[in-house]
Design a protein around this motif. Structure first.
Motif, PDB file in Angstrom:
ATOM      1  N   PHE A 165       0.771  -1.325   0.089  1.00 25.24           N
ATOM      2  CA  PHE A 165       0.040   0.056  -0.053  1.00 25.24           C
ATOM      3  C   PHE A 165       0.946   1.232  -0.044  1.00 25.24           C
ATOM      4  O   PHE A 165       2.049   1.302   0.521  1.00 25.24           O
ATOM      5  CB  PHE A 165      -1.211  -0.169   1.106  1.00 25.24           C
ATOM      6  N   TYR A 166       0.286   2.278  -0.530  1.00 25.32           N
ATOM      7  CA  TYR A 166       0.827   3.596  -0.757  1.00 25.32           C
ATOM      8  C   TYR A 166      -0.061   4.789   0.050  1.00 25.32           C
ATOM      9  O   TYR A 166      -1.233   4.627  -0.056  1.00 25.32           O
ATOM     10  CB  TYR A 166       1.126   3.817  -1.904  1.00 25.32           C
ATOM     11  N   VAL A 167       0.392   5.571   1.151  1.00 26.42           N
ATOM     12  CA  VAL A 167      -0.563   6.324   1.735  1.00 26.42           C
ATOM     13  C   VAL A 167      -0.650   7.586   0.869  1.00 26.42           C
ATOM     14  O   VAL A 167       0.463   8.394   0.481  1.00 26.42           O
ATOM     15  CB  VAL A 167       0.346   6.705   2.973  1.00 26.42           C
ATOM     16  N   LEU A 168      -1.858   7.871   0.440  1.00 25.25           N
ATOM     17  CA  LEU A 168      -2.271   9.118  -0.356  1.00 25.25           C
ATOM     18  C   LEU A 168      -2.400  10.338   0.530  1.00 25.25           C
ATOM     19  O   LEU A 168      -1.933  11.404   0.371  1.00 25.25           O
ATOM     20  CB  LEU A 168      -3.272   8.901  -1.176  1.00 25.25           C
ATOM     21  N   ASN A 169      -2.925  10.097   1.834  1.00 22.15           N
ATOM     22  CA  ASN A 169      -3.354  11.221   2.346  1.00 22.15           C
ATOM     23  C   ASN A 169      -3.382  10.831   3.773  1.00 22.15           C
ATOM     24  O   ASN A 169      -4.031   9.706   4.044  1.00 22.15           O
ATOM     25  CB  ASN A 169      -4.859  12.027   2.100  1.00 22.15           C
ATOM     26  N   GLY A 170      -3.161  11.560   4.921  1.00 25.44           N
ATOM     27  CA  GLY A 170      -3.271  11.199   6.110  1.00 25.44           C
ATOM     28  C   GLY A 170      -2.191  10.395   6.853  1.00 25.44           C
ATOM     29  O   GLY A 170      -1.253  10.667   6.157  1.00 25.44           O
ATOM     30  N   GLN A 171      -2.428  10.101   7.901  1.00 29.75           N
ATOM     31  CA  GLN A 171      -1.185   9.125   8.532  1.00 29.75           C
ATOM     32  C   GLN A 171      -1.989   7.795   9.032  1.00 29.75           C
ATOM     33  O   GLN A 171      -2.922   7.539   9.329  1.00 29.75           O
ATOM     34  CB  GLN A 171      -0.850   9.857   9.830  1.00 29.75           C
ATOM     35  N   ALA A 218      -4.029   7.071  11.725  1.00 32.94           N
ATOM     36  CA  ALA A 218      -3.317   7.035  13.259  1.00 32.94           C
ATOM     37  C   ALA A 218      -3.719   8.516  13.597  1.00 32.94           C
ATOM     38  O   ALA A 218      -3.320   8.595  14.934  1.00 32.94           O
ATOM     39  CB  ALA A 218      -2.113   7.070  12.624  1.00 32.94           C
ATOM     40  N   GLY A 219      -4.333   9.197  12.939  1.00 33.46           N
ATOM     41  CA  GLY A 219      -4.872  10.568  13.512  1.00 33.46           C
ATOM     42  C   GLY A 219      -6.210  10.793  13.626  1.00 33.46           C
ATOM     43  O   GLY A 219      -7.077  10.032  13.542  1.00 33.46           O
ATOM     44  N   ASN A 220      -6.490  12.140  13.821  1.00 31.05           N
ATOM     45  CA  ASN A 220      -7.890  12.482  13.809  1.00 31.05           C
ATOM     46  C   ASN A 220      -8.455  12.788  12.434  1.00 31.05           C
ATOM     47  O   ASN A 220      -9.634  13.354  12.515  1.00 31.05           O
ATOM     48  CB  ASN A 220      -8.070  13.754  14.960  1.00 31.05           C
ATOM     49  N   GLN A 221      -7.624  12.515  11.527  1.00 30.25           N
ATOM     50  CA  GLN A 221      -8.129  12.669  10.114  1.00 30.25           C
ATOM     51  C   GLN A 221      -8.379  11.373   9.279  1.00 30.25           C
ATOM     52  O   GLN A 221      -7.561  10.416   9.945  1.00 30.25           O
ATOM     53  CB  GLN A 221      -7.147  13.620   9.283  1.00 30.25           C
ATOM     54  N   PRO A 222      -9.187  11.344   8.489  1.00 32.94           N
ATOM     55  CA  PRO A 222      -9.003   9.915   7.710  1.00 32.94           C
ATOM     56  C   PRO A 222      -7.915   9.795   7.089  1.00 32.94           C
ATOM     57  O   PRO A 222      -6.996  10.617   6.777  1.00 32.94           O
ATOM     58  CB  PRO A 222     -10.214  10.186   6.704  1.00 32.94           C
ATOM     59  N   ALA A 223      -7.526   8.413   6.766  1.00 32.77           N
ATOM     60  CA  ALA A 223      -6.317   8.152   6.023  1.00 32.77           C
ATOM     61  C   ALA A 223      -6.668   7.438   4.692  1.00 32.77           C
ATOM     62  O   ALA A 223      -7.559   6.730   4.797  1.00 32.77           O
ATOM     63  CB  ALA A 223      -5.370   7.141   6.854  1.00 32.77           C
ATOM     64  N   GLU A 224      -6.090   7.811   3.636  1.00 35.00           N
ATOM     65  CA  GLU A 224      -6.227   7.219   2.232  1.00 35.00           C
ATOM     66  C   GLU A 224      -5.157   6.545   1.807  1.00 35.00           C
ATOM     67  O   GLU A 224      -3.967   7.050   1.647  1.00 35.00           O
ATOM     68  CB  GLU A 224      -6.733   8.424   1.169  1.00 35.00           C
ATOM     69  N   LEU A 225      -5.524   5.333   1.475  1.00 34.32           N
ATOM     70  CA  LEU A 225      -4.374   4.320   0.736  1.00 34.32           C
ATOM     71  C   LEU A 225      -4.540   4.120  -0.781  1.00 34.32           C
ATOM     72  O   LEU A 225      -5.899   3.879  -0.805  1.00 34.32           O
ATOM     73  CB  LEU A 225      -4.233   3.312   1.584  1.00 34.32           C
ATOM     74  N   LEU A 226      -3.716   3.884  -1.435  1.00 30.53           N
ATOM     75  CA  LEU A 226      -3.977   3.047  -2.573  1.00 30.53           C
ATOM     76  C   LEU A 226      -3.275   1.548  -2.299  1.00 30.53           C
ATOM     77  O   LEU A 226      -2.009   1.454  -1.775  1.00 30.53           O
ATOM     78  CB  LEU A 226      -3.061   3.754  -3.527  1.00 30.53           C
ATOM     79  N   THR A 227      -4.028   0.606  -2.471  1.00 33.86           N
ATOM     80  CA  THR A 227      -3.397  -0.867  -1.805  1.00 33.86           C
ATOM     81  C   THR A 227      -3.917  -1.725  -3.084  1.00 33.86           C
ATOM     82  O   THR A 227      -4.813  -1.634  -3.932  1.00 33.86           O
ATOM     83  CB  THR A 227      -4.264  -1.193  -0.679  1.00 33.86           C
ATOM     84  N   LEU A 228      -2.806  -2.573  -3.003  1.00 25.67           N
ATOM     85  CA  LEU A 228      -2.957  -3.873  -4.083  1.00 25.67           C
ATOM     86  C   LEU A 228      -2.973  -5.201  -3.276  1.00 25.67           C
ATOM     87  O   LEU A 228      -2.086  -5.266  -2.428  1.00 25.67           O
ATOM     88  CB  LEU A 228      -1.836  -3.597  -5.219  1.00 25.67           C
ATOM     89  N   PHE A 229      -3.770  -6.080  -3.501  1.00 29.19           N
ATOM     90  CA  PHE A 229      -3.741  -7.452  -3.167  1.00 29.19           C
ATOM     91  C   PHE A 229      -4.423  -8.429  -4.227  1.00 29.19           C
ATOM     92  O   PHE A 229      -5.216  -8.002  -4.887  1.00 29.19           O
ATOM     93  CB  PHE A 229      -4.206  -7.629  -1.601  1.00 29.19           C
ATOM     94  N   GLY A 230      -4.069  -9.623  -3.928  1.00 28.85           N
ATOM     95  CA  GLY A 230      -4.719 -10.772  -4.584  1.00 28.85           C
ATOM     96  C   GLY A 230      -6.203 -11.123  -4.075  1.00 28.85           C
ATOM     97  O   GLY A 230      -6.372 -10.487  -3.041  1.00 28.85           O
TER      98      GLY A 230
END
Length: 199
Positions: free
Chosen positions: A133-139, A170-182
């Motif tokens: 995964f890659y963190v787009l926004n947030g923590q 991890a914080g008080n903001q939403p976190a956005e991820l780009l994730t890859l899985f099978g």
């Protein structure tokens, strides 16, 4: 009138490959699916190869077994338009946006984790596969085995999902991820079950 009949034929012609792709993405055999739906393996095979024109009575149990809306099975044929129509899904407090539409293999998702909830207990899970995964926004907080890591926007992680793991904001903001899985990771994350970890 003729063009309408052709459109109907096109839509029905697309059902077979779609049914086969859904079954393969779930990793089930024709025999497994026959047991789930009450249809015979022979009927299922003929539906998948387009030798049999599907009826509503056949499509309803198939949509249920594959956990997709009926209109997904009979959606209009692809026109060669490369754009993907993003349909966010809410699962267990997460917003999951599928970014790929090709069944089977590696799938890409945008996942939005809600702000951290101090009261919610962290459930570690394990399953077959590999995740990136890659963190787009947030923590993001990643617990992996005995490591407890914080990742900021622009950071990435990859790991063997047989290690007990949990991902959250991890914080008080939403976190956005780009994730890859099978497929295994997809099943585990979109229908998570808590896994007990022996300490």
């Amino acid at each position: 009138m003729g063009s309408m009949a052709t459109t109907e034929e096109d839509v029905l012609a697309g059902v077979g490959p779609r049914l086969r792709a859904l079954r393969r993405a779930r990793g089930v055999t024709l025999a497994d699916l026959a047991a789930e739906t009450g249809l015979t393996a022979s009927t299922l095979s003929r539906l998948e190869t387009g030798k049999l024109r599907p009826t509503l009575e056949q499509l309803l149990p198939l949509a249920r077994a594959h956990a997709v809306p009926l209109d997904d099975l009979v959606q209009a044929p692809l026109t060669g338009d490369p754009r993907i129509h993003l349909r966010p899904v809410r699962r267990f407090g997460l917003t999951v946006v599928p970014l790929t539409r090709r069944p089977g293999g590696i799938q890409a998702y945008k996942v939005i984790y809600p702000p951290a909830n101090r009261k919610r207990s962290i459930k570690l899970q394990t399953h077959e596969g590999y995740e990136w995964f890659y963190v787009l926004n947030g923590q993001v907080r990643l617990i992996l085995g005995d490591q407890d890591l914080l990742l900021d926007a622009g950071e990435a992680a990859e790991f063997d999902t047989r290690l007990p793991h949990a991902i959250s904001s991890a914080g008080n903001q939403p976190a956005e991820l780009l994730t890859l899985f099978g497929a295994q990771g997809e099943r585990a994350h979109l229908a998570p079950a808590p896994v007990r970890v022996n300490s």
